[in-house]
Design an enzyme around this catalytic site. Structure first.
Site, PDB file in Angstrom:
ATOM      1  CD  GLU A 206      -2.855  -1.394   2.230  1.00 21.66           C
ATOM      2  OE1 GLU A 206      -2.804  -0.568   3.158  1.00 21.66           O
ATOM      3  OE2 GLU A 206      -3.656  -2.342   2.194  1.00 21.66           O
ATOM      4  CE  LYS A 341     -10.756  -3.233   3.778  1.00 20.73           C
ATOM      5  NZ  LYS A 341     -10.063  -4.393   4.376  1.00 20.73           N
TER       6      LYS A 341
END
Length: 433
Positions: A206, A341
């Protein structure tokens, strides 16, 4: 009329980890089209909607998504072609009906979500609107306080840190653009500090650094050092947010949390709660996500009772963006926030329902990326449309992460004087000091 779905195309593309994922185009009668690509996670909740993979080990190590693509072409497309793209709820419900399983295992959440998002983008384009304007209408003017991942551990790296993500939140910024500048300055300062200490400055999935630190505590300490050195006050200008991803550390047989990358300690639920309580006293932490394991509801309750009035406690694996799990959490008084999400649940409609339920219960909601991302920026528009005021989309490096931040900078510019950045006041689910 032009706004009906004429054709749906789907293809296998590559995500930020080099794994295949699904991309779909929804084309309307007048030639307008929307395109969306689906992300995937490294650490996944056991109750998440199913990401359909081919399983053929000779192709992409079994991670191909051609079955999901065939499902779009052969099952979803024939049913949706001719339907109005302006009726998102009807589109999503039709796909849920075609799948017919609680976890979308028949068609695959990756197939369903790609079409759901692409439909919304096609509809927005048809109406001459941005996706955030189409999905959020007049309420879409709040820019999110970002959670910027700057140190990776756990499943997202290969080092001695147990906890998956150490993030910074520029709570003292006045605008989103300023928040990104502050975060970038800390990111670069941290790189210099790590390098000076002899640590590697390679980045994880990430975009955060993944140094081989000596302890979990050292991660917080170097972040605080970087915040100060960059000219900011820890806790006032910039706070720390954590995602320890403790479901990855939990042994359901012994009901212990194993700090397997550092001290090898085995902690009971009570000890894990005390661990976090001490950290919250010691460090300027404002948010902890998945502080307890998804199976450990009793532990979650103890954690919420202990520090839920001091910081934001976010359920990710616990709730998996699912209203049935969120409802249970609200009834039990567990956590005070939900991570959103889109690929955990699989449609935009269900995503909106989860956020609405959270807000009604006084829970905050944070729109999130996954560790396997693409250049798709739908979640940037989505966070503004939903008005959740918080986004988690990685570090200040890697284009798959930066794409979302840059889209939000454009949206802020477009909104001009109506754009709002709420900073610390987004934490309405905890008592403000």
């Amino acid at each position: 009329m032009g706004f009906h779905i004429y054709e749906i195309k789907a293809r296998q593309i590559i995500d930020s980890r080099g794994n295949p994922t699904v991309e779909a185009d929804v084309i309307l009668e007048d030639g307008t089209y929307g395109r969306a690509a689906v992300p995937s996670g490294a650490s996944t909740g056991i109750n998440e909607a199913v990401e359909l993979r081919d399983g053929d080990k000779s192709v992409y190590m079994g991670k191909g998504v051609l079955k999901a693509i065939e499902n779009i072409k052969n099952i979803i497309a024939p049913e949706l072609e001719g339907m109005s793209a302006l009726n998102q709820v009807a589109i999503d419900r039709k796909m849920l009906e075609l799948d017919g399983t609680p976890t979308k295992e028949k068609l695959g959440a990756n197939a369903i979500l790609a079409v759901s998002m692409a439909t919304a983008k096609a509809a927005a384009k048809y109406l001459g609107l941005r996706p955030y304007q189409y999905l959020g209408a007049y309420k879409a003017n709040i820019l999110p306080t970002p959670m910027c991942n700057i140190i990776n551990g756990g499943a997202h790296s290969d080092n001695s840190v147990d906890f998956q993500e150490f993030m910074i939140m520029p709570i003292g910024a006045k605008t989103f653009s300023e928040a990104i500048r502050m975060a970038a300055e800390v990111f670069h300062t941290l790189k210099g500090i790590l390098s000076g200490k002899g640590y590697a400055t390679s980045v994880g999935d990430e975009g955060g650094f993944a140094p081989n630190l000596k302890s979990n505590e050292e991660a917080c300490e170097v972040i605080i050092e970087a915040i100060k050195k960059a000219g900011y006050e820890p806790g006032k200008d910039i706070a720390i947010a954590l995602d320890p991803a403790t479901s990855e550390l939990y042994d359901p047989k012994t009901k212990k949390y194993v700090l397997k990358w550092s001290t090898k300690e085995k902690l009971t639920s009570e000890q894990m709660v005390e661990y976090w309580a001490k950290w919250v006293e010691k460090y300027p932490i404002i948010s902890i996500e998945d502080g307890m394991a998804e199976e450990d509801w009793d532990g979650w309750k103890k954690l919420t009772d202990k520090i839920g009035n001091k910081i934001q406690l976010v359920g990710d694996d616990l709730f998996v963006t699912n209203t049935s799990f969120l409802k249970k959490g609200i009834e039990m008084g567990v956590a005070n926030s939900i991570l959103i999400k889109v690929n955990q649940i699989g449609t935009l409609t269900e995503t909106f329902e989860a956020v609405e339920m959270a807000k009604k219960a006084g829970y905050t909601a944070i729109v999130s990326h996954r560790s396997g991302e693409t250049e798709d920026t739908t979640i940037a528009d989505l966070v503004v449309a939903l008005g959740t005021g918080q986004i988690k989309t990685g570090s200040l490096s890697r284009t798959d992460r930066i794409a979302k931040y840059n889209q939000l900078i454009r949206i802020e510019e477009e909104l001009e004087t109506t754009a709002e950045y709420h900073g610390k006041s987004v934490f309405y689910s905890i008592k403000q000091k």
